[in-house]
Design an enzyme around this catalytic site. Structure first.
Site, mmCIF file in Angstrom:
data_model
loop_
_atom_site.group_PDB
_atom_site.id
_atom_site.type_symbol
_atom_site.label_atom_id
_atom_site.label_comp_id
_atom_site.label_asym_id
_atom_site.label_seq_id
_atom_site.Cartn_x
_atom_site.Cartn_y
_atom_site.Cartn_z
ATOM 1 N N ASN A 34 3.208 -5.765 1.036
ATOM 2 C CA ASN A 34 3.922 -5.459 0.123
ATOM 3 C C ASN A 34 4.241 -6.790 -0.641
ATOM 4 O O ASN A 34 4.360 -7.986 -0.105
ATOM 5 C CB ASN A 34 5.318 -4.899 0.398
ATOM 6 C CG ASN A 34 6.068 -5.625 1.528
ATOM 7 O OD1 ASN A 34 5.219 -6.375 2.436
ATOM 8 N ND2 ASN A 34 7.433 -5.628 1.400
ATOM 9 N N GLU A 91 7.025 -8.197 -3.600
ATOM 10 C CA GLU A 91 8.005 -7.840 -4.207
ATOM 11 C C GLU A 91 8.245 -8.774 -5.540
ATOM 12 O O GLU A 91 7.328 -9.581 -5.680
ATOM 13 C CB GLU A 91 9.394 -8.022 -3.225
ATOM 14 C CG GLU A 91 9.310 -7.028 -2.276
ATOM 15 C CD GLU A 91 10.388 -7.112 -1.343
ATOM 16 O OE1 GLU A 91 10.658 -6.204 -0.627
ATOM 17 O OE2 GLU A 91 11.486 -8.076 -1.583
ATOM 18 N N CYS A 111 4.015 -1.588 -2.719
ATOM 19 C CA CYS A 111 4.000 -1.558 -1.138
ATOM 20 C C CYS A 111 2.704 -1.869 -0.743
ATOM 21 O O CYS A 111 1.442 -2.029 -1.496
ATOM 22 C CB CYS A 111 4.172 -0.155 -0.936
ATOM 23 S SG CYS A 111 5.861 0.685 -1.604
ATOM 24 N N GLU A 130 0.737 -0.340 1.473
ATOM 25 C CA GLU A 130 -0.518 0.792 1.253
ATOM 26 C C GLU A 130 -1.091 0.718 -0.104
ATOM 27 O O GLU A 130 -2.373 0.867 -0.146
ATOM 28 C CB GLU A 130 0.117 2.152 1.677
ATOM 29 C CG GLU A 130 0.983 2.225 3.041
ATOM 30 C CD GLU A 130 2.356 1.594 2.906
ATOM 31 O OE1 GLU A 130 2.599 0.806 2.251
ATOM 32 O OE2 GLU A 130 3.170 2.559 3.482
ATOM 33 N N CYS A 189 5.867 5.613 1.753
ATOM 34 C CA CYS A 189 6.991 6.186 0.746
ATOM 35 C C CYS A 189 6.136 7.175 -0.057
ATOM 36 O O CYS A 189 5.006 7.191 -0.054
ATOM 37 C CB CYS A 189 7.630 5.044 -0.131
ATOM 38 S SG CYS A 189 6.294 4.492 -1.483
ATOM 39 N N CYS A 233 3.278 6.058 -2.346
ATOM 40 C CA CYS A 233 2.117 5.500 -1.680
ATOM 41 C C CYS A 233 1.450 6.879 -1.160
ATOM 42 O O CYS A 233 -0.085 6.849 -1.226
ATOM 43 C CB CYS A 233 2.441 4.709 -0.548
ATOM 44 S SG CYS A 233 2.831 3.023 -1.036
HETATM 45 ZN ZN ZN Z 1 4.975 2.865 -0.673
#
Ligand code: ZN
Length: 133
Positions: free
Chosen positions: A44, A46, A55, A57, A89, A92
């Site tokens: 990830n 940010e 993210c 993934e 999530c 993703c």
């Molecule tokens: Zn995600």
């Protein structure tokens, strides 16, 4: 031949590089495409503008596509140290759906081992799709 253990190790390596200064939630992912003896990792990343965050993934998927073009995913390993462990999530899952089969495996791991495994269709049984041109 690439093993699940190698994929787990890559996911952990990537988790170690996560740029998560706002959440402190470090995630690493590793993707194995079908028929390829390669892995693609992601972490990830940010951003101060939270919506620009990506993210692990999705970072791994984009790495795979950037390197090889479209490939179907055999499995993805997602590594966190969260309790309970986190599954991908919804954003993703939608991105993974573009490159996954119903039987693509999603392995959820901590630092030690894979703790949970799901078929992709268990996590996202009804992905959004469009007719391809
Ligand atoms: Zn995600």
């Amino acid at each position: 031949m690439i093993s699940l253990e190698q994929a787990h190790a890559l996911a952990l390596e990537c988790r170690g590089r996560a740029y998560c200064r706002y959440s402190g939630f470090a995630v690493g992912a590793a993707i194995k495409p079908y028929g390829e003896e390669r892995l693609f990792g992601g972490c990830n990343v940010e951003n101060a503008s939270y919506g620009a965050t990506i993210c692990a993934e999705r970072a791994a998927v984009f790495s795979m596509v950037s390197a090889m073009g479209r490939r179907e995913i055999e499995y993805v390993v997602v590594a966190t140290d969260a309790d309970p462990l986190a599954v991908p999530c919804a954003a993703c899952l939608q991105v993974l759906a573009e490159f996954s089969r119903p039987d693509t495996m999603v392995y959820i791991a901590d630092s030690e081992a894979v703790r949970h495994e799901y078929r992709f269709e268990e996590l996202l049984p009804y992905p959004f799709t469009l007719k391809q041109v």
